[in-house]
Scaffold this motif. Structure first.
Motif, short mmCIF file in Angstrom:
data_model
loop_
_atom_site.label_atom_id
_atom_site.label_comp_id
_atom_site.label_asym_id
_atom_site.label_seq_id
_atom_site.Cartn_x
_atom_site.Cartn_y
_atom_site.Cartn_z
N ALA A 414 3.45 -3.71 -11.42
CA ALA A 414 3.57 -4.12 -10.02
C ALA A 414 4.51 -5.29 -9.85
O ALA A 414 4.59 -6.17 -10.71
N LEU A 415 5.20 -5.30 -8.73
CA LEU A 415 6.05 -6.42 -8.30
C LEU A 415 5.45 -6.98 -7.01
O LEU A 415 5.22 -6.23 -6.06
N LEU A 416 5.21 -8.28 -6.98
CA LEU A 416 4.56 -8.91 -5.84
C LEU A 416 5.22 -10.25 -5.53
O LEU A 416 5.78 -10.89 -6.43
N PRO A 417 5.13 -10.71 -4.28
CA PRO A 417 5.64 -12.06 -3.98
C PRO A 417 4.82 -13.10 -4.75
O PRO A 417 3.62 -12.90 -4.98
N HIS A 418 5.43 -14.20 -5.13
CA HIS A 418 4.71 -15.24 -5.86
C HIS A 418 3.49 -15.75 -5.08
O HIS A 418 2.44 -16.03 -5.67
N TYR A 419 3.62 -15.83 -3.75
CA TYR A 419 2.52 -16.38 -2.96
C TYR A 419 1.30 -15.47 -2.97
O TYR A 419 0.20 -15.90 -2.60
N ARG A 420 1.49 -14.21 -3.39
CA ARG A 420 0.33 -13.30 -3.46
C ARG A 420 -0.63 -13.71 -4.58
O ARG A 420 -1.84 -13.46 -4.51
#
Length: 448
Positions: A414-420
């Motif tokens: 998975a690729l996610l925003p850091h803030y997630r």
């Protein structure tokens, strides 16, 4: 923003939904469908009739010399006239994908998207973007979950965006998702085709990810990256050399692998100084795609979920072919067999360049277990009315979860925003009493 915990019962309800719109077709033993990991090229197979791509390649090789494996794959798979995907569409006849095995995988991916959408505070709109949608089965299963949970999405503008280069496959997808009710767009529009799903959601088709409109999106790539062209490299006493494809001098109508006499531009650019393996495969197109997704997710939010054969920088020779559900020599009768190579997730992680957070790779059986696959299968078995259906459901579960079949060979990433995953530093003290919910699939999906 509605607290995530209040929506968990809806996710539990999704796992308990009854009904299905299709049963997977029986496809024989898993051994006939799936290659052993890291098996490399298959034993030699007899040449097949046809040979349009082979004739083209022989002429090209005589004129310009050896080709990289990436150039060879591109010709064999996507040559406009005789390439594998142009001629046959590619799905079902020579290999099987998990969404074709069982509806459950697509349903759980749909729940994963909803879980992340809720964790992000329920944005007012999101795009579901699938790269290489195959028959459309994965998107169809996801949309069924969205429809069953329509009350949850009632205030959200949902649209579907499919990236597909094969005219034959786009027709198959349109038939499954819209009943064939689509219309072609003019050449000056980004989407070449559009339609409305059976549940009323707009669907658009594109030839490349760069054409898909930006915005909060979930990007899905299921068995997509493994078909992108790779470069192969071999460590020698003289340093790294690229593996090339050339004419076999002992059989002028056949191909063979050779080593480049000296270093190539690809060798200089793609081999990492810390590399310890003696044989390496690199997929530059996958790297470019990850960089594009990373930029989009960093800017607009959302997430990407990649599921594929793969490893975390440990395997060497994984290049192989499939024809009629059997391993096929990659250099025999190009254009008549699917060509694939395992995804190197460590390379994808490097290509994200720290712009976003990455999770995984995690084995498919672990991801699905975390997503509640056992509960979903129990419901389907309880709702089945005949022994044949129950037997098929158990067979599909075994295919998805058995470590010797798909369970350990497919991985999720998975690729996610850091803030997630981490609260912004300036807000951390204010939010310390409100921990971020775990990412479903990569940790157990909490069902209350």
């Amino acid at each position: 923003m509605v607290p995530l915990s209040r929506s968990r019962p809806l996710l539990a309800a999704a796992l308990r939904l009854g009904g299905r719109r299709r049963l997977p077709r029986s496809r024989g033993s898993a051994a006939a469908l799936l290659p052993p990991p890291g098996s490399g090229s298959a034993p030699a197979a007899r040449p097949c009739s046809g040979g349009g791509v082979l004739r083209h390649l022989l002429l090209k090789l005589r004129a310009t010399g050896p080709l990289t494996v990436a150039e060879y794959m591109r010709e064999a798979l996507t040559n406009p006239g005789q390439g594998y995907y142009a001629r046959r569409g590619g799905v079902g006849r020579d290999f099987v994908t998990a969404p074709e095995v069982s509806q459950v995988l697509g349903e759980l991916v749909g729940i994963w998207c909803l879980s992340e959408w809720m964790a992000a505070g329920r944005p007012a709109a999101f795009r579901l973007v699938e790269l290489g949608p195959g028959t459309g089965a994965l998107t169809d299963d996801i949309l069924r979950v969205f429809n069953q949970l329509a009350s949850l999405l009632s205030k959200c503008d949902v649209s579907v965006h499919l990236v597909e280069v094969s005219p034959k496959l786009s027709e198959t997808q349109a038939q499954m998702l819209t009943g064939g009710k689509v219309q072609s767009n003019s050449e000056d529009e980004a989407a070449y085709m559009k339609g409305i799903s059976k549940t009323g959601i707009p669907i658009y088709w594109y030839r490349g990810i760069q054409d898909v409109p930006q915005g909060y999106s979930f990007y899905l790539a299921h068995e997509f990256l493994d078909a992108l062209p790779i470069h192969k490299f071999q460590r020698t006493e003289k340093g790294w050399r690229e593996v090339l494809v050339d004419i076999d001098p002992e059989a002028p109508d056949q191909l063979r692998f050779v080593l480049s006499p000296s270093s190539t531009p690809a060798t200089e650019n793609f081999i990492q100084p810390e590399e310890t393996r003696d044989h390496v495969e690199v997929c530059p197109e996958a790297g470019v795609l990850i960089q594009r997704l990373a930029c989009r997710i960093e800017k607009d939010g959302g997430a990407a979920l990649i599921a594929d054969y793969g490893h975390d920088g440990t395997k060497t020779d994984t290049f192989r072919g499939f024809r009629n559900h059997k391993l096929h020599d990659v250099l025999k009768a190009p254009g008549t067999a699917d060509l694939t190579a395992d995804v190197d997730f460590s390379y994808l992680r490097k290509m994200a360049q720290g712009k976003i957070a990455t999770l995984g790779p995690i084995k498919q059986r672990e991801f699905l277990k975390n997503m509640g696959v056992d509960l979903r299968m129990q419901v389907l078995l309880q709702n089945s009315r005949d022994s044949a259906t129950r037997e098929q459901l158990l067979h599909s579960y075994d295919m998805l979860m058995n470590p010797k079949k798909m369970g350990d060979r497919f991985h999720f990433f998975a690729l996610l925003p850091h803030y997630r995953l981490t609260h912004p530093h300036k807000e951390r003290s204010l939010q310390s009493k409100s921990p971020l919910p775990p990412v479903a699939g990569f940790g157990e999906l909490l069902l209350k």
